[in-house]
Design a protein around this motif. Structure first.
Motif, PDB file in Angstrom:
ATOM      1  N   PHE A   1       0.640  -1.397   0.264  1.00 40.66           N
ATOM      2  CA  PHE A   1       0.017   0.114  -0.178  1.00 40.66           C
ATOM      3  C   PHE A   1       0.892   1.202  -0.045  1.00 40.66           C
TER       4      PHE A   1
ATOM      5  N   GLY B   1       1.016   6.447  -6.575  1.00 36.53           N
ATOM      6  CA  GLY B   1      -0.031   7.182  -7.083  1.00 36.53           C
ATOM      7  C   GLY B   1       0.016   8.805  -7.103  1.00 36.53           C
TER       8      GLY B   1
ATOM      9  N   HIS C   1      -0.674  11.426  -9.755  1.00 34.77           N
ATOM     10  CA  HIS C   1      -1.472  12.720  -9.494  1.00 34.77           C
ATOM     11  C   HIS C   1      -0.705  13.945  -9.838  1.00 34.77           C
TER      12      HIS C   1
ATOM     13  N   GLN D   1       0.390  14.802 -13.257  1.00 36.51           N
ATOM     14  CA  GLN D   1      -0.883  15.340 -14.262  1.00 36.51           C
ATOM     15  C   GLN D   1      -1.597  16.559 -13.698  1.00 36.51           C
TER      16      GLN D   1
ATOM     17  N   HIS E   1       2.621   0.694  -9.728  1.00 35.49           N
ATOM     18  CA  HIS E   1       1.382   1.107  -9.061  1.00 35.49           C
ATOM     19  C   HIS E   1       0.355   0.041  -9.246  1.00 35.49           C
TER      20      HIS E   1
ATOM     21  N   GLY F   1      -0.421  -3.065  -6.779  1.00 37.90           N
ATOM     22  CA  GLY F   1      -1.950  -2.843  -6.384  1.00 37.90           C
ATOM     23  C   GLY F   1      -2.431  -4.431  -6.804  1.00 37.90           C
TER      24      GLY F   1
ATOM     25  N   GLN G   1      -9.879   0.499  -2.786  1.00 35.16           N
ATOM     26  CA  GLN G   1      -8.905   0.928  -3.683  1.00 35.16           C
ATOM     27  C   GLN G   1      -8.604  -0.299  -4.454  1.00 35.16           C
TER      28      GLN G   1
ATOM     29  N   GLY H   1      -9.460   0.068  -8.657  1.00 35.16           N
ATOM     30  CA  GLY H   1      -8.448   0.028  -9.393  1.00 35.16           C
ATOM     31  C   GLY H   1      -8.143  -1.142 -10.533  1.00 35.16           C
TER      32      GLY H   1
ATOM     33  N   ASN I   1     -11.003  -0.418 -13.024  1.00 34.74           N
ATOM     34  CA  ASN I   1     -10.497   0.623 -13.970  1.00 34.74           C
ATOM     35  C   ASN I   1      -9.581   0.181 -14.799  1.00 34.74           C
TER      36      ASN I   1
ATOM     37  N   VAL J   1     -10.963   8.750 -10.891  1.00 37.21           N
ATOM     38  CA  VAL J   1      -9.631   9.398 -10.713  1.00 37.21           C
ATOM     39  C   VAL J   1      -9.930   9.999  -9.282  1.00 37.21           C
TER      40      VAL J   1
ATOM     41  N   HIS K   1     -10.741   7.620  -6.506  1.00 35.30           N
ATOM     42  CA  HIS K   1      -9.786   6.745  -6.074  1.00 35.30           C
ATOM     43  C   HIS K   1      -8.518   7.385  -5.329  1.00 35.30           C
ATOM     44  N   PHE K   2      -8.212   8.642  -5.777  1.00 36.72           N
ATOM     45  CA  PHE K   2      -7.330   9.448  -5.212  1.00 36.72           C
ATOM     46  C   PHE K   2      -7.728   9.927  -3.663  1.00 36.72           C
TER      47      PHE K   2
ATOM     48  N   VAL L   1      -1.438   5.597 -18.026  1.00 42.45           N
ATOM     49  CA  VAL L   1      -2.061   5.764 -16.374  1.00 42.45           C
ATOM     50  C   VAL L   1      -2.398   4.392 -16.284  1.00 42.45           C
TER      51      VAL L   1
HETATM   52  C1  HEM Z   1      -5.557  -3.166  -7.864  1.00 43.17           C
HETATM   53  C2  HEM Z   1      -4.873  -2.220  -7.269  1.00 43.17           C
HETATM   54  C3  HEM Z   1      -4.860  -0.664  -7.963  1.00 43.17           C
HETATM   55  C4  HEM Z   1      -5.021  -0.636  -9.026  1.00 43.17           C
HETATM   56  C5  HEM Z   1      -5.328  -1.274 -10.266  1.00 43.17           C
HETATM   57  C6  HEM Z   1      -5.040   0.912  -9.410  1.00 43.17           C
HETATM   58  C7  HEM Z   1      -4.869   1.761 -10.530  1.00 43.17           C
HETATM   59  C8  HEM Z   1      -4.685   2.860 -10.814  1.00 43.17           C
HETATM   60  C9  HEM Z   1      -4.884   3.702 -12.148  1.00 43.17           C
HETATM   61  C10 HEM Z   1      -5.153   3.129 -13.222  1.00 43.17           C
HETATM   62  C11 HEM Z   1      -4.518   5.007 -11.463  1.00 43.17           C
HETATM   63  C12 HEM Z   1      -4.511   5.840 -12.735  1.00 43.17           C
HETATM   64  C13 HEM Z   1      -5.670   6.709 -12.623  1.00 43.17           C
HETATM   65  C14 HEM Z   1      -5.595   7.966 -13.874  1.00 43.17           C
HETATM   66  O1  HEM Z   1      -4.739   8.796 -13.900  1.00 43.17           O
HETATM   67  O2  HEM Z   1      -6.345   7.968 -14.883  1.00 43.17           O
HETATM   68  C15 HEM Z   1      -4.355   5.131 -10.255  1.00 43.17           C
HETATM   69  C16 HEM Z   1      -4.133   6.149  -9.696  1.00 43.17           C
HETATM   70  C17 HEM Z   1      -3.780   6.221  -7.958  1.00 43.17           C
HETATM   71  N1  HEM Z   1      -3.918   5.115  -7.112  1.00 43.17           N
HETATM   72 FE1  HEM Z   1      -4.186   3.576  -7.774  1.00 43.17          FE
HETATM   73  N2  HEM Z   1      -4.458   1.368  -8.178  1.00 43.17           N
HETATM   74  C18 HEM Z   1      -4.665   0.237  -6.965  1.00 43.17           C
HETATM   75  C19 HEM Z   1      -4.695   0.551  -6.045  1.00 43.17           C
HETATM   76  C20 HEM Z   1      -4.085   1.418  -5.159  1.00 43.17           C
HETATM   77  C21 HEM Z   1      -3.897   1.604  -3.807  1.00 43.17           C
HETATM   78  C22 HEM Z   1      -3.897   0.385  -2.933  1.00 43.17           C
HETATM   79  C23 HEM Z   1      -3.733   2.854  -3.447  1.00 43.17           C
HETATM   80  C24 HEM Z   1      -3.385   3.580  -2.040  1.00 43.17           C
HETATM   81  C25 HEM Z   1      -3.232   3.309  -1.103  1.00 43.17           C
HETATM   82  C26 HEM Z   1      -3.694   3.745  -4.856  1.00 43.17           C
HETATM   83  C27 HEM Z   1      -3.472   5.153  -5.033  1.00 43.17           C
HETATM   84  C28 HEM Z   1      -3.861   5.853  -5.997  1.00 43.17           C
HETATM   85  C29 HEM Z   1      -3.523   7.259  -6.155  1.00 43.17           C
HETATM   86  C30 HEM Z   1      -3.206   8.011  -5.124  1.00 43.17           C
HETATM   87  C31 HEM Z   1      -3.667   7.552  -7.490  1.00 43.17           C
HETATM   88  C32 HEM Z   1      -3.493   9.058  -8.302  1.00 43.17           C
HETATM   89  C33 HEM Z   1      -5.032   9.281  -8.433  1.00 43.17           C
HETATM   90  C34 HEM Z   1      -4.856  10.804  -9.168  1.00 43.17           C
HETATM   91  O3  HEM Z   1      -4.264  10.775 -10.257  1.00 43.17           O
HETATM   92  O4  HEM Z   1      -5.382  11.604  -8.729  1.00 43.17           O
HETATM   93  N3  HEM Z   1      -4.116   2.900  -5.644  1.00 43.17           N
HETATM   94  N4  HEM Z   1      -4.521   3.754  -9.685  1.00 43.17           N
END
Ligand code: HEM
Lengths: 159, 389
Positions: free
Chosen positions: B42, B49, B53, B56, B81, B85, B131, B135, B138, B150, B153-154, B292
């Protein structure tokens, strides 16, 4: 001791702060109730359905020989199925030909077959080793990895 | 986790008894051993993540200073990421299996403090499951929820991370007592469980390995032959490269491009036909498209360096940023901006060819941006206007 206690409270405080940031961000969304529903839904889905299902499968393994190996195989297979499931049940066509391009059902079957073959091989190797050691009168325990019913009422299992 | 918290009576009514768990390994040592891997996963997700963010959506003070190197930076962080994840799904479920009996502790609430602790665990579990679930859906392009992925998830990433930190603080003594094989708490547990626990951890590790090996090839191309279960494959797509947004989806058609011109504004604005653009000094670069959504592929690009175009418009390469405008009719990424570091990097191209062929329409014909260390959504396609800032 004092500093450890302080560090602990600082960590907890930092945690509360980050939670606060996240909650503010959620509340600023157009539909915070929808987010809440999904958060609660994830919890209920896991605690109410997925976990009991896994425990029920675990019950099937109680007292079996090679329980550790079988459990490991089920954890591996369960993980593979879970990450592939959305690809298989997703409704509608992929948005373009390069998205989700693989034959996922077939590929999952192949990977699961490999897991099954690996598991069978491992069980056979262990059986042979046990047979070789049978003279010691310690056939089961020597196999290692917690196989067998030695633990008695292991009332639950794993993926 | 804690639906039971709401149950009002202090003793179990005869009609309802909480289930009892005779099974093993629902102990603090197992929870610690799995939990620290889950925590690390995590942490990686949260940090990578945040990188995604802020690349972008940089705050104003940073917008002009984002670095264009290392070339593979975003490819690494976003690939990590998604891979981490996916691994976290296995770890999270094993961890929750270990602590599941605690859902049914009796009495459900002993004190205010206990109630708060249970509430915080409920928040932790809900946020963590949320999360990985959002994710996972997505990346298969499935959005069944009533919110936009987005920002939510953020937001929930902060809640998940915060509740993990709080959880570590609350459980610190127990974690410390069960950290090592010879720690005091570990030694107090039944010795006959040691072997069984090792077996469970081994199975968990095998599951993480299996999930990783069958999916990570979508970003780590040396393993692409084993990419059997990932949403993308590096070789599948027009010109052997995946796309996220097709020309049709973006409302761009070949006929609409008949009168295409490149317009460049700045102190000395100019307009180029495609033939004139092709006649400019060209450069080649090997750069990844890093989506992404976690997949990425290296490709060979050829085109006119952005810095040449900037210079010709009277701009100062390395000091001025550039606004890029696409022909697409709508979409959040029709207009993008790049800071001075990107625009001045000699590897940053207004690309005309991909792997030796003229760009296909889906890859942004007649001209697209390709810049090192940037999310794919900002590698603007169908470019028809550059503004030196
Ligand atoms: C199976 C698990 C996960 C997958 C497949 C996944 C997938 C993604 C994807 C595809 C994005 C890009 C979104 C975009 O910019 O279009 C993203 C952004 C992000 N993810 Fe995950 N994620 C997972 C788990 C997690 C976990 C466990 C955390 C945090 C504790 C996390 C935190 C974040 C953050 C902070 C962003 C940035 C969002 C933004 O651009 O505002 N994710 N994730």
């Amino acid at each position: 001791m004092r500093t450890a206690g302080t560090a602990r409270y600082a960590l907890g405080g930092l945690g509360v702060l980050l939670i606060g940031i996240g909650v503010r961000l959620v509340v600023a969304e157009p539909d915070p109730a929808g987010v809440l529903l999904w958060l609660a839904g994830a919890l209920v889905l896991h605690d109410g359905i997925l976990a009991p299902l896994v425990l029920a499968v675990g019950l099937l393994l109680v007292g079996r020989r090679h329980r550790g190996t079988l459990r490991g195989a089920l954890v591996v297979a369960g993980g593979l199925v879970l990450v592939t499931l959305p690809l298989l049940v997703r409704p509608g066509e992929p948005p373009n030909p390069s998205a989700l391009p693989l034959p996922y059902g077939r590929n999952l079957a192949i990977v699961l077959a490999v897991v099954a073959a690996g598991t069978t091989a491992r069980v056979l190797v262990r059986r042979r080793r046990e047979r070789a050691q049978r003279d010691d009168g310690d056939a089961e325990g020597a196999g290692g990895a917690g196989d067998g019913g030695a633990g008695g009422g292991r009332g639950d299992g794993d993926d | 986790m804690d639906v039971m918290t709401l149950r009002p009576r202090p003793t179990p009514p005869s009609a309802f008894r909480p289930p009892s768990f005779a099974g093993r390994l629902h102990d603090a040592r197992t929870a610690t051993a799995v939990g620290r891997w889950l925590g690390a996963a995590f942490a990686v997700c949260f940090v990578t993540g945040l990188v995604s963010h802020y690349l972008q959506h940089p705050p104003d003070w940073a917008a002009g200073r984002l670095p264009s190197r290392p070339v593979w930076g975003y490819r690494l962080t976003q690939g990590l990421h998604v891979a981490t994840g996916l691994a976290a799904i296995v770890l999270l479920l094993v961890k929750l299996w270990t602590v599941y009996p605690r859902l049914f502790v009796w009495p459900p609430v002993r004190s205010w403090r206990h109630a708060l602790e249970r509430l915080s665990v409920a928040v932790l579990v809900a946020a963590a499951l949320f999360q990985v679930l959002t994710g996972l859906l997505n990346i298969v392009e499935w959005y069944p929820w009533p919110f936009s992925f987005v920002p939510v998830h953020f937001a929930v990433a902060w809640i998940a991370t915060g509740s993990i930190l709080l959880h570590l603080a609350v459980k610190a003594p127990e974690i410390r007592a069960h950290w090592g094989r010879r720690s005091e708490g570990t030694l107090a547990l039944p010795a006959e469980d040691v072997r069984d626990r090792r077996s469970l951890l081994l199975g968990t590790g095998a599951a993480v390995a299996a999930v990783t090996v069958t999916t990570v090839g979508q970003a780590f191309t040396p393993l692409k032959a084993l990419d059997l279960l990932a949403p993308r494959h590096p070789d599948h797509g027009p010109q052997g490269l995946p796309v996220n947004r097709t020309a049709a989806a973006a409302g761009v058609s070949a006929s609409g491009l008949a009168a295409w011109r490149l317009e460049v504004t700045g102190p000395r604005p100019y307009t180029l036909t495609l033939a004139a653009l092709r006649a400019m000094p060209r450069a080649a670069a090997r750069l990844p498209i890093a989506c992404v959504e976690g997949w990425s592929v290296d490709a060979h690009w050829e085109g006119v360096p952005v810095r040449e175009l900037v210079e010709r418009a009277g701009g100062r390469p390395g000091r001025d940023g550039v606004r890029v405008v696409s022909m697409e009719t709508a979409g959040a990424y029709r207009v993008t901006e790049m800071g001075a570091d990107y625009a001045g990097d000699p590897l940053s191209l207004l690309a005309l060819t991909l792997n030796g062929q003229v760009l296909s329409l889906d890859h942004g014909f007649p001209a697209r941006i390709i810049v090192p260390n940037r999310p794919g959504v900002l590698q603007t396609k169908w470019v028809h206007r550059l503004e030196v800032l």
